[in-house]
Scaffold this motif. Structure first.
Motif, PDB file in Angstrom:
ATOM      1  N   GLU A   1      36.642 -13.098  -0.987  1.00 34.39           N
ATOM      2  CA  GLU A   1      36.927 -14.544  -0.991  1.00 34.39           C
ATOM      3  C   GLU A   1      35.792 -15.314  -1.658  1.00 34.39           C
ATOM      4  OE1 GLU A   1      37.271 -16.239   3.000  1.00 34.39           O
ATOM      5  OE2 GLU A   1      36.165 -14.537   3.782  1.00 34.39           O
ATOM      6  N   LYS A   2      34.563 -14.789  -1.574  1.00 34.14           N
ATOM      7  CA  LYS A   2      33.464 -15.502  -2.217  1.00 34.14           C
ATOM      8  C   LYS A   2      33.478 -15.306  -3.729  1.00 34.14           C
ATOM      9  CE  LYS A   2      30.433 -16.406   1.606  1.00 34.14           C
ATOM     10  NZ  LYS A   2      29.292 -16.050   2.421  1.00 34.14           N
ATOM     11  N   VAL A   3      33.705 -14.086  -4.187  1.00 28.40           N
ATOM     12  CA  VAL A   3      33.650 -13.879  -5.640  1.00 28.40           C
ATOM     13  C   VAL A   3      34.885 -14.438  -6.349  1.00 28.40           C
ATOM     14  CG1 VAL A   3      32.117 -11.887  -5.511  1.00 28.40           C
ATOM     15  CG2 VAL A   3      34.589 -11.531  -5.600  1.00 28.40           C
ATOM     16  N   THR A   4      35.990 -14.588  -5.614  1.00 28.34           N
ATOM     17  CA  THR A   4      37.176 -15.146  -6.270  1.00 28.34           C
ATOM     18  C   THR A   4      37.227 -16.663  -6.177  1.00 28.34           C
ATOM     19  OG1 THR A   4      38.450 -14.942  -4.233  1.00 28.34           O
ATOM     20  CG2 THR A   4      38.606 -13.107  -5.800  1.00 28.34           C
ATOM     21  N   GLY A   5      36.300 -17.251  -5.416  1.00 27.18           N
ATOM     22  CA  GLY A   5      36.341 -18.700  -5.250  1.00 27.18           C
ATOM     23  C   GLY A   5      37.311 -19.146  -4.168  1.00 27.18           C
ATOM     24  N   ALA A   6      37.891 -18.177  -3.459  1.00 29.12           N
ATOM     25  CA  ALA A   6      38.818 -18.562  -2.387  1.00 29.12           C
ATOM     26  C   ALA A   6      38.069 -19.218  -1.224  1.00 29.12           C
ATOM     27  CB  ALA A   6      39.575 -17.326  -1.884  1.00 29.12           C
ATOM     28  N   ALA A   7      36.796 -18.854  -1.054  1.00 32.59           N
ATOM     29  CA  ALA A   7      36.015 -19.428   0.053  1.00 32.59           C
ATOM     30  C   ALA A   7      35.854 -20.921  -0.176  1.00 32.59           C
ATOM     31  CB  ALA A   7      34.651 -18.741   0.126  1.00 32.59           C
ATOM     32  N   ARG A   8      36.129 -21.694   0.860  1.00 33.92           N
ATOM     33  CA  ARG A   8      36.031 -23.147   0.722  1.00 33.92           C
ATOM     34  C   ARG A   8      34.848 -23.667   1.527  1.00 33.92           C
ATOM     35  NH1 ARG A   8      40.125 -26.600  -1.319  1.00 33.92           N
ATOM     36  NH2 ARG A   8      40.961 -27.214   0.709  1.00 33.92           N
ATOM     37  N   TYR A   9      34.080 -24.496   0.876  1.00 34.88           N
ATOM     38  CA  TYR A   9      32.887 -25.089   1.493  1.00 34.88           C
ATOM     39  C   TYR A   9      33.230 -26.541   1.860  1.00 34.88           C
ATOM     40  CZ  TYR A   9      30.737 -20.877  -0.297  1.00 34.88           C
ATOM     41  OH  TYR A   9      30.439 -19.557  -0.540  1.00 34.88           O
ATOM     42  N   THR A  10      32.374 -27.151   2.663  1.00 31.56           N
ATOM     43  CA  THR A  10      32.699 -28.498   3.144  1.00 31.56           C
ATOM     44  C   THR A  10      32.989 -29.449   1.984  1.00 31.56           C
ATOM     45  OG1 THR A  10      31.325 -28.110   5.089  1.00 31.56           O
ATOM     46  CG2 THR A  10      31.884 -30.402   4.614  1.00 31.56           C
ATOM     47  N   GLY A  11      32.199 -29.330   0.932  1.00 31.31           N
ATOM     48  CA  GLY A  11      32.396 -30.222  -0.215  1.00 31.31           C
ATOM     49  C   GLY A  11      33.702 -29.984  -0.954  1.00 31.31           C
ATOM     50  N   ASP A  12      34.347 -28.835  -0.727  1.00 27.50           N
ATOM     51  CA  ASP A  12      35.636 -28.549  -1.371  1.00 27.50           C
ATOM     52  C   ASP A  12      36.786 -29.240  -0.640  1.00 27.50           C
ATOM     53  OD1 ASP A  12      34.529 -26.774  -3.225  1.00 27.50           O
ATOM     54  OD2 ASP A  12      34.642 -25.108  -1.806  1.00 27.50           O
ATOM     55  N   LEU A  13      36.524 -29.646   0.590  1.00 31.31           N
ATOM     56  CA  LEU A  13      37.628 -30.166   1.403  1.00 31.31           C
ATOM     57  C   LEU A  13      37.943 -31.600   0.994  1.00 31.31           C
ATOM     58  CD1 LEU A  13      36.467 -28.825   4.891  1.00 31.31           C
ATOM     59  CD2 LEU A  13      37.931 -27.707   3.201  1.00 31.31           C
ATOM     60  N   LYS A  14      39.216 -31.841   0.744  1.00 32.73           N
ATOM     61  CA  LYS A  14      39.647 -33.196   0.395  1.00 32.73           C
ATOM     62  C   LYS A  14      40.560 -33.688   1.512  1.00 32.73           C
ATOM     63  CE  LYS A  14      37.707 -33.251  -3.731  1.00 32.73           C
ATOM     64  NZ  LYS A  14      36.722 -32.210  -3.367  1.00 32.73           N
ATOM     65  N   PHE A  15      40.127 -34.727   2.158  1.00 36.56           N
ATOM     66  CA  PHE A  15      40.913 -35.277   3.252  1.00 36.56           C
ATOM     67  C   PHE A  15      41.673 -36.496   2.750  1.00 36.56           C
ATOM     68  CE2 PHE A  15      37.493 -32.925   5.134  1.00 36.56           C
ATOM     69  CZ  PHE A  15      38.074 -32.293   6.212  1.00 36.56           C
ATOM     70  N   PRO A  16      42.847 -36.742   3.304  1.00 38.12           N
ATOM     71  CA  PRO A  16      43.609 -37.895   2.831  1.00 38.12           C
ATOM     72  C   PRO A  16      42.839 -39.195   3.056  1.00 38.12           C
ATOM     73  CG  PRO A  16      44.722 -36.801   4.687  1.00 38.12           C
ATOM     74  CD  PRO A  16      43.551 -35.970   4.329  1.00 38.12           C
ATOM     75  N   ARG A  17      42.797 -40.016   2.043  1.00 41.21           N
ATOM     76  CA  ARG A  17      42.170 -41.339   2.087  1.00 41.21           C
ATOM     77  C   ARG A  17      40.721 -41.277   2.562  1.00 41.21           C
ATOM     78  NH1 ARG A  17      44.730 -44.532   5.922  1.00 41.21           N
ATOM     79  NH2 ARG A  17      44.184 -46.439   4.831  1.00 41.21           N
TER      80      ARG A  17
END
Lengths: 281, 780
Positions: free
Chosen positions: B20-36
């Motif tokens: 998941e890390k080498v494929t970019g599947a791992a999501r970090y806090t900055g990757d998270l997009k919350f509505p509005r």
């Protein structure tokens, strides 16, 4: 903090670029952007308009001119310059200095024209360009100009480039071909660092009066050629390494900063000039 | 602990989060997009020390798109893990450049920036204290005039009316009397500057308070439960109404321990109810605005007899804690009870004192004070050895700790405590120590390291094991995999204990405090040991459930059955049942069903820990465990420029049990490189007048690149089992960066006879030391 809108324009000719520049205040030309974008992020520059030069035909070319001079377009990345056969064969010191800048990714983006226009006292490519007596070709609102690199730098971030002019090419004269030597730089770490100081010592194959070049970086408000040291080497060759080193120490005007003290820089100018001169053999 | 051969522990299983890390599947806090989602900007103090007379938010609130503004008046609440000396935003004064004063949240980052620029703050500058000497001086300006009234844990001793935020005294034997018997006495001072963690992913937190009053926080943190606990305490919310989720974390190194940006995100979220608010720091702010490592000024006095035995040892550690000591006070404490390092000192007088200054905030950093004190202590040991003409390795072996020896707190080590002597010998052997080889401008040096987990006595971990219908095991942990490989290690212990194929284990390691089992913090090199133990216990429970069902299914005594590669086997009859026939309950042929979904929770808490005596710090067991190790270094010096190359680093650690060979090598190499960075190039530079950072960027704050990594890195391990370690394992994550700078300094001495006592060892300092030496000994 800059919160005003930033306009991005792409120029297709130098005339269009200079016209776009003249239209608004605070317009900046953009080549690689590796200095400009960082300065923008730090709030040191707040452009209203960026004018991208990379689509202008000819600005990304390296070509040998009729008189044998080598013209390097303003938008050619450093990595391309360093790998170019003409550069490697005729101006190896320039290739060496290009490779001293940044990292692989930075060199694939950054341009030599940008390195020169940024006018850092620590500009690595300036060492070779001064040694090779390069010329800066620029187009401006008042027409084209050719400026010798000697005298081009006026201080940190300051050049004699007329307002609104954009560098189109850096031109290496045919007579500078075959100048050999070495570029020595000290930095705080081995990978990707600004020079604490840099020293280039070169010699033209013909030898004799005017054959030697001694250029220092990061030890004065501008990259600095040291004619006194060159003259010593012209007369006595590597035997004068120690005197040339002393002349270079006397000529430099270093300051204390986060990368090193003035005293260390001055001492190291001596050490590196002596080494580079001795290496000429 | 067991000598049984292992199937998974100790082997090179693939890293479970690698793909998941080498494929970019791992999501970090900055990757998270919350509505509005709203974007926040924090207004930070430009002054190192000033009274805050007024903060006016009206102009900021009027900027179009602004949804929340907040400052100290709105949330005058204290926060801090051990000493509650900080508020969400500065109230009456600011104490370092970067101290949060106010914050705004807006629909766009641009609007937030504009609003932040319109926050008006009236400052009245106060005298700036940057050095510990100034902070300790009589009549010094107080950084925290209210220190005496702050809430703190009982084992921290802030001194109201001074700048001392903690003071640990260690008194053992009779130092003064012993000193008088010494043949030689060496006194030297050493210093370590503040440095920064420089994680790839900077601090970032996203928070929302919903209409029902529940606070949710997604954050890049090492300790979701501690964040929840401290947020609850700060804002006076029930723990059950605070939810903390930690996605993948891109490096922490201690900088994401405790609580950091979360209260600011929470404060803005409370002002903009129902909206997600994201707070982050940019790379420049990361260097000074959140946390850094403390600085240290150390003075050591060592007295030895003619045989090379240290009789008397005095240590004074003055810690530059910066503007707040919420977490740093425990570094001061850890450095106190570990003040003698890897040695036995029968007569010792130690003081570890935390001093407030107007520098950035000192906090946890890989090693938790240990690299700093070892920089002083290890160089001192070499200097003492040289003073009496003894080989530094021999001197170390003569004085080091080991089974039956007594630590500075009077704890007597046993055969399970680990063997520093074996580590020293191994490193010496690898370096060819004593082979007489001496080349000009080349040198070798050795330094030791020891560290215990610095944590409250009740720091615990718990895990939850449950099965899927297909027999797949799910392991829920709340330790954070910050790169050290915790998830892989947890999977190894689970697969080992339940004799499962490795690909039949999934570790759920992105904790959510609403759903995940409790874990105190991912710090202190404690996760393999604490979570590992909890996994083994829970697995044992699951195993008993499986055996119990199979016993009834086979009508055979459970004691006869065993687990075998995802099945329960009756070796006598050869009958077996795969886990998938058992994990949801076993059904007999006639349809009646027994058991039920197999699941177990288990906990681990270190037992038998005793508080330190408040006057002498004596305790028979102040900490859960010790991990010892040593490193050797080879350097080559260019004496004209002072530039030097660390060509080789050899490490040896007694880790109890190597759980995963390549992960532990990676930890060791990584620690060596981080140790090299702090040792030779890192220092957060401040303007001596204003306290403003001068190199808060990667342009001028350098950490090692791949080009700076020594040509040879070597890792060796001793395996003296830890009595309470999972299969004997003990922690080693931090220890790998502790001895490196001291070993480099010793190697430089060996190479060219100079000693740098102020970290980092730059080329310029080496050159200056060489020049000074030349002046002392003019060539004839």
């Amino acid at each position: 903090m800059n919160v005003r809108p930033l306009e991005f324009r792409t120029a297709r000719s130098t005339a269009e670029a200079t016209a776009l520049w003249a239209e608004v205040p605070d317009a900046y030309y953009l080549a690689g952007g590796t200095d400009l974008l960082i300065q923008m992020r730090l709030g040191r520059r707040s452009p209203a308009r960026l004018i991208d030069l990379k689509r202008i035909p000819g600005l990304s070319a390296i070509e040998v001119r009729g008189d044998g001079a080598l013209s390097i377009g303003a938008c050619v990345p450093l990595g391309v310059i360093a790998a170019h056969p003409e550069v490697r064969a005729r101006y190896p010191l320039l290739a060496e200095c290009c490779l001293a800048v940044g990292s692989y990714p930075v060199r694939n983006r950054a341009t030599m024209a940008g390195n020169v226009c940024n006018a850092s006292p620590a500009a690595d490519t300036a060492a070779a360009l001064l040694a090779l007596e390069a010329a800066v070709e620029a187009s401006g609102p008042n027409g084209d100009v050719v400026l010798p690199l000697a005298g081009f730098f006026q201080g940190p971030g300051k050049t004699v480039l007329p307002a609104g002019a954009l560098v189109t090419a850096l031109v290496l004269p045919a007579k500078a071909a075959g100048c050999r030597g070495s570029f020595h730089r000290l930095s705080r770490r081995r990978g990707v660092d600004l020079a604490t100081l840099g020293v280039l010592v070169g010699r033209h194959a013909a030898g004799g009066a005017g054959a030697h070049r001694v250029v220092l970086t990061a030890v004065a408000p501008t990259p600095l050629r040291v004619p006194a040291a060159e003259a010593l080497l012209d007369r006595q060759g590597a035997a004068a390494a120690a005197q040339a080193a002393e002349a270079a120490r006397a000529a430099c005007k270093p300051i204390d900063d986060v990368r090193g003290t003035a005293q260390y820089r001055r001492e190291m100018v001596g050490v590196l000039v002596a080494r580079a001169a001795a290496a000429l053999g | 602990m067991s000598d049984k051969p292992t199937r998974w522990v100790g082997t090179e299983v693939p890293r479970v989060d690698g793909l998941e890390k080498v494929t970019g599947a791992a999501r970090y806090t900055g990757d998270l997009k919350f509505p509005r989602m709203l974007h926040a900007v924090v207004v930070r103090s430009p002054h190192a020390h000033a009274r805050v007379r007024d903060v006016r938010l009206e102009q900021a609130a009027r900027v179009p798109g602004v949804r929340a503004v907040a400052c100290g008046k709105d949330f005058p609440f204290h926060v801090g893990i051990y000493l509650k000396d900080q508020t969400v935003f500065a109230t009456d004064r600011v104490r370092y450049v970067g101290d949060p004063v106010a914050a705004v949240a807006a629909e766009t980052p641009e609007a937030a920036r504009e609003a932040a620029a319109r926050v008006e703050v009236d400052y009245e500058p106060l005298p700036v204290i940057l050095d510990v000497a100034d902070g300790m001086a009589p009549g010094a300006t107080l950084v925290h005039p209210d220190l005496g009234s702050y809430e703190c844990v009982p084992w921290i001793t802030p001194k109201g009316g001074s700048n001392v935020c903690n003071h640990l005294k260690v008194r053992k034997g009779d130092y003064e009397a012993a000193l008088r018997r010494c043949a030689h006495v060496v006194e030297r001072s050493f210093s370590v500057p503040q440095v920064q963690h420089v994680p790839i992913e900077g601090h970032i937190s996203v928070a929302r308070m919903d209409g029902a009053g529940k606070l949710e926080v997604y954050t890049s943190a090492q300790s979701p439960f501690t964040v929840r606990h401290l947020l609850s305490a700060c804002f006076k919310l029930p723990h059950g109404d605070v939810r903390v989720v930690v996605p993948h974390v891109g490096g922490g190194f201690g900088g994401k321990a405790g609580i950091n940006l979360e209260p600011i995100a929470a404060a803005l979220a409370m002002k903009a109810r129902g909206r997600w608010v994201r707070v982050l720091v940019d790379r420049s702010e990361e260097f000074y605005a959140v946390v850094v490592r403390q600085g240290l000024e150390a003075t050591l006095v060592t007295g030895v007899d003619k045989q090379g035995k240290v009789l008397a040892q005095k240590l004074l550690y003055l810690w530059n804690c910066g503007g707040y000591g919420g977490y740093g006070v425990n570094v001061v404490r850890a450095a106190g009870y570990t003040c003698g390092g890897a040695y036995e000192f029968p007569n010792l007088w130690g003081d570890s004192i935390g001093v407030y200054t107007n520098r950035p905030v000192g906090s946890a950093y890989r090693g938790f004070g240990m690299q700093e004190i070892h920089w002083a202590l290890e160089q001192q040991m070499t200097m003492v050895a040289q003073e009496i003409g003894m080989d530094p390795v021999e001197f170390r072996l003569r004085n080091c700790l080991g089974p039956g020896k007594s630590t500075v707190t009077g704890q007597v080590l046993d055969e399970h405590s680990g063997r520093i002597d074996l580590c020293i010998r191994k490193v010496a052997e690898e370096l060819g120590w004593g082979d007489g080889r001496k080349e000009p401008n080349r040198g070798r040096g050795i330094a030791c390291a020891v560290k215990a987990p610095a944590m409250p006595n009740d720091a615990a971990s718990s895990v939850l094991l449950k099965f899927c219908e297909d027999g797949m095991l799910e392991v829920l942990i709340s330790g954070i995999d910050i790169g050290q490989g915790l998830k892989t290690v947890a999977a190894q212990f689970a697969a080992e204990a339940l004799d499962l194929p490795f690909d039949k284990v999934r570790v759920r390691g992105l904790p959510d405090t609403d759903l995940s089992p409790y874990d105190w913090q991912t710090v202190a090199s404690r996760q393999t040991w604490a979570t590992g133990n909890a996994v083994l216990r829970a697995a044992e429970n699951c195993k008993q459930q499986l055996l119990g069902m199979a016993s009834r299914a086979f009508d055979a005594p459970a004691s006869r059955l065993r687990l075998a590669n995802g099945t329960v086997l009756d070796p006598e009859t050869g009958r077996s049942l795969p886990f998938e026939r058992l994990v949801m309950g076993y059904q007999f042929d006639d349809g009646h069903t027994i058991g039920g979904p197999v699941a177990a929770a288990a906990s681990f808490i270190p037992e038998g820990l005793i508080f330190l005596d408040p006057e002498t710090s004596q305790s028979p067991k102040p900490v859960a465990k010790w991990t010892f190790g040593a490193q050797g270094v080879e350097v080559r010096v260019d004496p004209e420029t002072g530039q030097f190359t660390v060509e080789r680093i050899v490490g040896c650690y007694d880790v109890g049990k190597v759980v995963h060979p390549s992960l532990i090598r990676g930890q060791t190499y990584g620690g060596m490189i981080q140790g090299l960075g702090t040792g030779v190039m890192e220092e957060l530079l401040l303007d001596p007048q204003t306290g403003r950072p001068r190199n808060a960027s990667l342009t001028d704050y350098k950490i090692p690149t791949t080009e700076d990594i020594p040509e040879k890195l070597e890792a060796h391990f001793v395996e003296t089992p830890q009595a309470d370690g999972p299969l004997g394992a003990r922690g080693v994550g931090e220890h790998t960066m502790i001895p490196t700078p001291a070993a480099i300094s010793d190697a430089l001495f060996d190479a060219c006879g100079i000693r740098v006592t102020r970290m980092p060892i730059t080329a310029e300092k080496v050159r200056a030391a060489l020049q000074a030496k030349k002046k002392e000994q003019p060539t004839p």
